[in-house]
Design an enzyme around this catalytic site. Sequence first.
Site, PDB file in Angstrom:
ATOM      1  N   GLU A   1      -6.105  -6.081   3.735  1.00 42.52           N
ATOM      2  CA  GLU A   1      -6.179  -7.258   2.852  1.00 42.52           C
ATOM      3  C   GLU A   1      -7.356  -7.152   1.881  1.00 42.52           C
TER       4      GLU A   1
ATOM      5  N   GLY B   1       2.606  -3.170   8.357  1.00 37.68           N
ATOM      6  CA  GLY B   1       2.851  -3.467   9.770  1.00 37.68           C
ATOM      7  C   GLY B   1       4.294  -3.887   9.977  1.00 37.68           C
TER       8      GLY B   1
ATOM      9  N   THR C   1       0.822  -1.211   0.000  1.00 39.96           N
ATOM     10  CA  THR C   1       0.000   0.000   0.000  1.00 39.96           C
ATOM     11  C   THR C   1       0.861   1.268   0.000  1.00 39.96           C
TER      12      THR C   1
HETATM   13  C1  LIG Z   1      -1.015 -18.577  10.058  1.00 43.46           C
HETATM   14  C2  LIG Z   1      -2.269 -17.980  10.577  1.00 43.46           C
HETATM   15  C3  LIG Z   1      -2.593 -16.693   9.929  1.00 43.46           C
HETATM   16  C4  LIG Z   1      -3.682 -15.988  10.592  1.00 43.46           C
HETATM   17  C5  LIG Z   1      -3.948 -14.684   9.872  1.00 43.46           C
HETATM   18  C6  LIG Z   1      -4.718 -13.768  10.675  1.00 43.46           C
HETATM   19  C7  LIG Z   1      -4.753 -12.366  10.189  1.00 43.46           C
HETATM   20  C8  LIG Z   1      -3.499 -11.638  10.464  1.00 43.46           C
HETATM   21  C9  LIG Z   1      -3.596 -10.222  10.167  1.00 43.46           C
HETATM   22  C10 LIG Z   1      -2.356  -9.745   9.553  1.00 43.46           C
HETATM   23  C11 LIG Z   1      -2.261  -8.300   9.437  1.00 43.46           C
HETATM   24  C12 LIG Z   1      -2.625  -7.893   8.068  1.00 43.46           C
HETATM   25  C13 LIG Z   1      -1.900  -6.722   7.642  1.00 43.46           C
HETATM   26  C14 LIG Z   1      -2.469  -6.185   6.391  1.00 43.46           C
HETATM   27  C15 LIG Z   1      -1.841  -6.304   5.245  1.00 43.46           C
HETATM   28  C16 LIG Z   1      -2.383  -5.701   4.020  1.00 43.46           C
HETATM   29  O1  LIG Z   1      -3.398  -5.050   4.012  1.00 43.46           O
HETATM   30  S1  LIG Z   1      -1.476  -5.966   2.600  1.00 43.46           S
HETATM   31  C17 LIG Z   1      -2.250  -5.030   1.357  1.00 43.46           C
HETATM   32  C18 LIG Z   1      -3.569  -5.606   0.939  1.00 43.46           C
HETATM   33  N1  LIG Z   1      -4.067  -4.926  -0.210  1.00 43.46           N
HETATM   34  C19 LIG Z   1      -5.097  -5.340  -0.877  1.00 43.46           C
HETATM   35  O2  LIG Z   1      -5.717  -6.327  -0.529  1.00 43.46           O
HETATM   36  C20 LIG Z   1      -5.433  -4.583  -2.121  1.00 43.46           C
HETATM   37  C21 LIG Z   1      -6.780  -4.877  -2.654  1.00 43.46           C
HETATM   38  N2  LIG Z   1      -6.787  -4.779  -4.108  1.00 43.46           N
HETATM   39  C22 LIG Z   1      -6.696  -5.876  -4.915  1.00 43.46           C
HETATM   40  O3  LIG Z   1      -6.569  -6.992  -4.438  1.00 43.46           O
HETATM   41  C23 LIG Z   1      -6.757  -5.655  -6.384  1.00 43.46           C
HETATM   42  O4  LIG Z   1      -6.245  -4.512  -6.818  1.00 43.46           O
HETATM   43  C24 LIG Z   1      -8.188  -5.778  -6.919  1.00 43.46           C
HETATM   44  C25 LIG Z   1      -9.140  -4.862  -6.216  1.00 43.46           C
HETATM   45  C26 LIG Z   1      -8.614  -7.228  -6.711  1.00 43.46           C
HETATM   46  C27 LIG Z   1      -8.203  -5.459  -8.410  1.00 43.46           C
HETATM   47  O5  LIG Z   1      -7.063  -5.974  -9.004  1.00 43.46           O
HETATM   48  P1  LIG Z   1      -6.682  -5.690 -10.523  1.00 43.46           P
HETATM   49  O6  LIG Z   1      -5.348  -6.217 -10.829  1.00 43.46           O
HETATM   50  O7  LIG Z   1      -6.917  -4.267 -10.813  1.00 43.46           O
HETATM   51  O8  LIG Z   1      -7.661  -6.627 -11.172  1.00 43.46           O
HETATM   52  P2  LIG Z   1      -8.946  -6.393 -12.016  1.00 43.46           P
HETATM   53  O9  LIG Z   1      -8.551  -5.749 -13.274  1.00 43.46           O
HETATM   54  O10 LIG Z   1     -10.034  -5.781 -11.250  1.00 43.46           O
HETATM   55  O11 LIG Z   1      -9.270  -7.901 -12.274  1.00 43.46           O
HETATM   56  C28 LIG Z   1      -8.469  -8.683 -13.134  1.00 43.46           C
HETATM   57  C29 LIG Z   1      -8.797 -10.133 -12.948  1.00 43.46           C
HETATM   58  O12 LIG Z   1      -7.988 -10.634 -11.896  1.00 43.46           O
HETATM   59  C30 LIG Z   1      -8.800 -11.292 -10.942  1.00 43.46           C
HETATM   60  N3  LIG Z   1      -8.125 -11.156  -9.640  1.00 43.46           N
HETATM   61  C31 LIG Z   1      -7.924 -10.045  -8.925  1.00 43.46           C
HETATM   62  N4  LIG Z   1      -7.287 -10.356  -7.791  1.00 43.46           N
HETATM   63  C32 LIG Z   1      -7.059 -11.680  -7.819  1.00 43.46           C
HETATM   64  C33 LIG Z   1      -6.414 -12.579  -6.919  1.00 43.46           C
HETATM   65  N5  LIG Z   1      -5.908 -12.152  -5.767  1.00 43.46           N
HETATM   66  N6  LIG Z   1      -6.354 -13.852  -7.259  1.00 43.46           N
HETATM   67  C34 LIG Z   1      -6.894 -14.305  -8.430  1.00 43.46           C
HETATM   68  N7  LIG Z   1      -7.507 -13.493  -9.324  1.00 43.46           N
HETATM   69  C35 LIG Z   1      -7.589 -12.198  -9.010  1.00 43.46           C
HETATM   70  C36 LIG Z   1     -10.099 -10.588 -11.013  1.00 43.46           C
HETATM   71  O13 LIG Z   1     -11.112 -11.356 -10.482  1.00 43.46           O
HETATM   72  C37 LIG Z   1     -10.219 -10.388 -12.510  1.00 43.46           C
HETATM   73  O14 LIG Z   1     -10.615 -11.603 -13.081  1.00 43.46           O
HETATM   74  P3  LIG Z   1     -11.474 -11.592 -14.411  1.00 43.46           P
HETATM   75  O15 LIG Z   1     -12.844 -11.146 -13.983  1.00 43.46           O
HETATM   76  O16 LIG Z   1     -11.469 -13.032 -14.824  1.00 43.46           O
HETATM   77  O17 LIG Z   1     -10.861 -10.672 -15.380  1.00 43.46           O
HETATM   78  C1  LIG Z   2      -4.321  -1.755  10.478  1.00 43.64           C
HETATM   79  C2  LIG Z   2      -3.887  -1.785   9.049  1.00 43.64           C
HETATM   80  C3  LIG Z   2      -2.814  -2.575   8.683  1.00 43.64           C
HETATM   81  C4  LIG Z   2      -2.375  -2.590   7.359  1.00 43.64           C
HETATM   82  N1  LIG Z   2      -1.264  -3.315   7.033  1.00 43.64           N
HETATM   83  C5  LIG Z   2      -0.786  -3.274   5.769  1.00 43.64           C
HETATM   84  C6  LIG Z   2       0.397  -3.997   5.417  1.00 43.64           C
HETATM   85  O1  LIG Z   2       0.986  -4.684   6.231  1.00 43.64           O
HETATM   86  N2  LIG Z   2       0.867  -3.891   4.157  1.00 43.64           N
HETATM   87  C7  LIG Z   2       0.239  -3.139   3.214  1.00 43.64           C
HETATM   88  O2  LIG Z   2       0.708  -3.070   2.096  1.00 43.64           O
HETATM   89  N3  LIG Z   2      -0.897  -2.470   3.517  1.00 43.64           N
HETATM   90  C8  LIG Z   2      -1.428  -2.520   4.759  1.00 43.64           C
HETATM   91  N4  LIG Z   2      -2.570  -1.849   5.078  1.00 43.64           N
HETATM   92  C9  LIG Z   2      -3.248  -1.059   4.047  1.00 43.64           C
HETATM   93  C10 LIG Z   2      -4.538  -1.703   3.562  1.00 43.64           C
HETATM   94  O3  LIG Z   2      -4.283  -2.851   2.821  1.00 43.64           O
HETATM   95  C11 LIG Z   2      -5.338  -0.693   2.768  1.00 43.64           C
HETATM   96  O4  LIG Z   2      -5.732   0.321   3.653  1.00 43.64           O
HETATM   97  C12 LIG Z   2      -6.523  -1.334   2.106  1.00 43.64           C
HETATM   98  O5  LIG Z   2      -6.118  -2.166   1.056  1.00 43.64           O
HETATM   99  C13 LIG Z   2      -7.568  -0.314   1.610  1.00 43.64           C
HETATM  100  O6  LIG Z   2      -7.010   0.590   0.749  1.00 43.64           O
HETATM  101  P1  LIG Z   2      -7.161   2.180   0.959  1.00 43.64           P
HETATM  102  O7  LIG Z   2      -6.744   2.479   2.351  1.00 43.64           O
HETATM  103  O8  LIG Z   2      -6.450   2.803  -0.151  1.00 43.64           O
HETATM  104  O9  LIG Z   2      -8.692   2.454   0.864  1.00 43.64           O
HETATM  105  P2  LIG Z   2      -9.453   3.137  -0.378  1.00 43.64           P
HETATM  106  O10 LIG Z   2      -9.311   2.249  -1.562  1.00 43.64           O
HETATM  107  O11 LIG Z   2      -9.029   4.544  -0.530  1.00 43.64           O
HETATM  108  O12 LIG Z   2     -10.927   3.055   0.170  1.00 43.64           O
HETATM  109  C14 LIG Z   2     -11.686   4.162   0.625  1.00 43.64           C
HETATM  110  C15 LIG Z   2     -13.153   3.996   0.182  1.00 43.64           C
HETATM  111  O13 LIG Z   2     -13.221   3.962  -1.242  1.00 43.64           O
HETATM  112  C16 LIG Z   2     -14.007   2.868  -1.654  1.00 43.64           C
HETATM  113  N5  LIG Z   2     -13.487   2.342  -2.940  1.00 43.64           N
HETATM  114  C17 LIG Z   2     -12.211   2.268  -3.369  1.00 43.64           C
HETATM  115  N6  LIG Z   2     -12.137   1.671  -4.571  1.00 43.64           N
HETATM  116  C18 LIG Z   2     -13.393   1.341  -4.910  1.00 43.64           C
HETATM  117  C19 LIG Z   2     -13.977   0.674  -6.030  1.00 43.64           C
HETATM  118  N7  LIG Z   2     -13.230   0.211  -7.021  1.00 43.64           N
HETATM  119  N8  LIG Z   2     -15.301   0.494  -6.056  1.00 43.64           N
HETATM  120  C20 LIG Z   2     -16.073   0.930  -5.041  1.00 43.64           C
HETATM  121  N9  LIG Z   2     -15.578   1.559  -3.953  1.00 43.64           N
HETATM  122  C21 LIG Z   2     -14.255   1.760  -3.881  1.00 43.64           C
HETATM  123  C22 LIG Z   2     -13.870   1.826  -0.563  1.00 43.64           C
HETATM  124  O14 LIG Z   2     -14.991   0.956  -0.552  1.00 43.64           O
HETATM  125  C23 LIG Z   2     -13.800   2.707   0.680  1.00 43.64           C
HETATM  126  O15 LIG Z   2     -15.123   2.976   1.109  1.00 43.64           O
HETATM  127  C24 LIG Z   2      -3.049  -1.820   6.398  1.00 43.64           C
HETATM  128  C25 LIG Z   2      -4.144  -1.050   6.770  1.00 43.64           C
HETATM  129  C26 LIG Z   2      -4.573  -1.029   8.068  1.00 43.64           C
HETATM  130  C27 LIG Z   2      -5.740  -0.176   8.451  1.00 43.64           C
END
Ligand SMILES: CCCCCCCCCCCCC/C=C/C(=O)SCCNC(=O)CCNC(=O)[C@H](O)C(C)(C)COP(=O)(O)OP(=O)(O)OC[C@H]1O[C@@H](n2cnc3c(N)ncnc32)[C@H](O)[C@@H]1OP(=O)(O)O
Ligand SMILES: Cc1cc2nc3c(=O)[nH]c(=O)nc-3n(C[C@H](O)[C@H](O)[C@H](O)COP(=O)(O)OP(=O)(O)OC[C@H]3O[C@@H](n4cnc5c(N)ncnc54)[C@H](O)[C@@H]3O)c2cc1C
Length: 661
Positions: A421, A178, A139
């Site tokens: 996530e 994180g 991110t």
């Molecule tokens: C061991 C025990 C474990 C316990 C665990 C407990 C929990 C612990 C907590 C840990 C702390 C967590 C810390 C947090 C970390 C983070 O947040 S990391 C950052 C996370 N970020 C995101 O999740 C970002 C979200 N965005 C996306 O995933 C993508 O951008 C999107 C929204 C999915 C769009 O992707 P894009 O490339 O733009 O794709 P599209 O053009 O929309 O779609 C293209 C096609 O690809 C398919 N697709 C998309 N994602 C996936 C995927 N992951 N896998 C497979 N396919 C995917 C999508 O469906 C489209 O398919 P088609 O429709 O066939 O074209």
């Molecule tokens: C506690 C915490 C831990 C995290 N840890 C990590 C980490 O370890 N590594 C890492 O890389 N990231 C991490 N993140 C970041 C996290 O993955 C992002 O915050 C998350 O993916 C959401 O993205 P954003 O913050 O840009 O939200 P935004 O995308 O800006 O979302 C804001 C609003 O816009 C809306 N929106 C955005 N796009 C669309 C769309 N296409 N259609 C409709 N609505 C939309 C959403 O629904 C939401 O209401 C962490 C975040 C938090 C809060």
Amino acid sequence: MNPDLRKEREAATFNTELLTHILDGGSERTRRRREIESLVIGDPDFCHEDANFLSRSERYEAAVKKSALMIMKMREYGISDPDEIYYYKCIANGSHPEAIGLHFVMFLPTLKSLCTPAQMDKWLPLALSFQVIGTYAQTEMGHGTHIRALETTATFDPATQEFVLNSPTVSSIKWWPGGLGKTSNHAIVLAQLYTQGQCHGLHAFIVPIRAMGTHEPLPGVVVGDIGPKFGFDEIDNGFLKLENVRIPRENMLMKYAKVEPDGRYIKPPSDKLTYGTMVFIRSMVVGESAKAISKACTIAIRYSTVRRQSELRPGEPEPQILDYQTQQFKLLPLLATAYAFHFVGQYMRQTYLRITGDINLGDFSELPELHALSAGLKAFTTWVASAGIEVCRMSCGGHGYSHCSSLPGIYVNFTPTCTYEGENTVMMLQTARYLLKSYTQASAGQKVSGMVSYLNEMSQQRLQPQQVSARSTSVNLKDLSSLVEAYKIRASKLVELAAKSLQTELQLMKTKEDAWNHCSIDLVRASDAHCHFVIVKLFCSKLAEVEDTAVHSALYSLAHLYALHGVYQNTGDFLQAGLLTVPQLTQVTQQLKELLSQIRPNSVALVDAFDYRDEMLNSVLGRYDGNVYDNMFEWARKSPLNQTEVHNSFYKYLKPLQSKL
Ligand SMILES: CCCCCCCCCCCCC/C=C/C(=O)SCCNC(=O)CCNC(=O)[C@H](O)C(C)(C)COP(=O)(O)OP(=O)(O)OC[C@H]1O[C@@H](n2cnc3c(N)ncnc32)[C@H](O)[C@@H]1OP(=O)(O)O
Ligand SMILES: Cc1cc2nc3c(=O)[nH]c(=O)nc-3n(C[C@H](O)[C@H](O)[C@H](O)COP(=O)(O)OP(=O)(O)OC[C@H]3O[C@@H](n4cnc5c(N)ncnc54)[C@H](O)[C@@H]3O)c2cc1C
């Protein structure tokens, strides 16, 4: 033991221990889990000060200390099985996040899924010995959801065989990862790969950010903590700005995509493989939703049997607050939800392991189903659990607001699962994309499989049209299998509705994307109904595995309550689908009330079966012995404000004020 709690336990109609075995997956697993928990509970190194009374910096330090202790102790005890590690960490961490958690849940899994064998040989030993402590930096300040738009660049320089990493703008600064701020010395950085003048999209790179040994930031690396948040006090979520940071070519994770020494790019079999770690966490988060809501229910239900308030019948003693129907209506559907999510969490974990097993063998066919299911269930369960924890907190009245209840902590540390996530709405839209594709295929007569296979039936029905009035599809509210069927039809109707809405918009809008946006409320609703169906279906399937009749009966009532409560909350959908009639609405409420009365006598046993030790709940309200009031008084006296009888602020501000006026 509080006498009310004792009576509740004595009155239970089933053997709590047997249910615990079912939840754990067998009696041997319960035994081993408890054995591991005792290792932590009996360990003086884990008897620490209540984190509620510490500053953020102290909490971070205590969490790092605990992380280091856990690693050392588990090695000492020979705990290496993933489930056993999980048991150990759950009891040691309670409801607090783990300081170096990202190393375990994202850094190591990404190495394992994206490294070549040679890279694995180099990085895995370093990561397993904690010479390398890593995080996952995807991110950026400007983009979290839309990862294709990330701005960080990794440009290949064939002259030096290096990638040059840059954060070209303020919005490209990595933000949120994180453990990035202070803890990690390496990060897996997601960056746009440039080679031979072309951009090839997002790829993962291992970037050293702090010197091994001194832990000082490396040249070109600007790194730090992003400041206090709603919760997650233990975690140094960080920022990272990269200024011409050079890393060797071998630091690009090259299991699938590759850059050759001459700069030639070799495409991966699927560009979504880079997103694998997110799919892993989303799959695991479903079980975490169950954990969070079951903890909150344990606290609120135990407290609701101990707490006596108001008057039910004039002149009689104050009743236990759980005897109020409204209190049961707040808590018992959430208890049913906790059980439902527990079984769905187990299913999601198994499904993840099965499909990733196939992926490792080169079969990517089920990746779309895994992505759609994990995204949808992650969103559905975290939304419901998050809202549910807050209901539990409020159901404890004023004391729920105190940190001594643990409910505020559970909430603030759980609710970011709705965002991280993959932000939940966005995840639901990903699931909708898959549902609509499957709908189109099924409509064209192609068979779809997996959890969407009900769409095949829908297309068959369309071939043999029936008048809605001629169908006897009205749900039998007393019959669980009839309710499962109703959820299935509701899901297929809402998928169909969303598809039709999209078709209508496509005729009105200029682009597909605009049309999609204009029906995205319908799309999310369809995904929601699909997930709801999956959960009801899996909960009911689980019942078939339960042999003990008393436990079966208790679980059956919970599954029935879960299904019926969903009908109550979504009556509009069921009416619209012709599954419910207006006269049946009163029966829904009546049946719900009957189920509440049926479950009420077992509610303490049902939360006891989760088997949370007091040390894990860390809640004065949720204590096993129910001795709430004495312990609440004792807890409050430990507050730092009570360390002196007269606070310093009195001499500094109030006394001078009093003397002036
Ligand atoms: C061991 C025990 C474990 C316990 C665990 C407990 C929990 C612990 C907590 C840990 C702390 C967590 C810390 C947090 C970390 C983070 O947040 S990391 C950052 C996370 N970020 C995101 O999740 C970002 C979200 N965005 C996306 O995933 C993508 O951008 C999107 C929204 C999915 C769009 O992707 P894009 O490339 O733009 O794709 P599209 O053009 O929309 O779609 C293209 C096609 O690809 C398919 N697709 C998309 N994602 C996936 C995927 N992951 N896998 C497979 N396919 C995917 C999508 O469906 C489209 O398919 P088609 O429709 O066939 O074209
Ligand atoms: C506690 C915490 C831990 C995290 N840890 C990590 C980490 O370890 N590594 C890492 O890389 N990231 C991490 N993140 C970041 C996290 O993955 C992002 O915050 C998350 O993916 C959401 O993205 P954003 O913050 O840009 O939200 P935004 O995308 O800006 O979302 C804001 C609003 O816009 C809306 N929106 C955005 N796009 C669309 C769309 N296409 N259609 C409709 N609505 C939309 C959403 O629904 C939401 O209401 C962490 C975040 C938090 C809060």
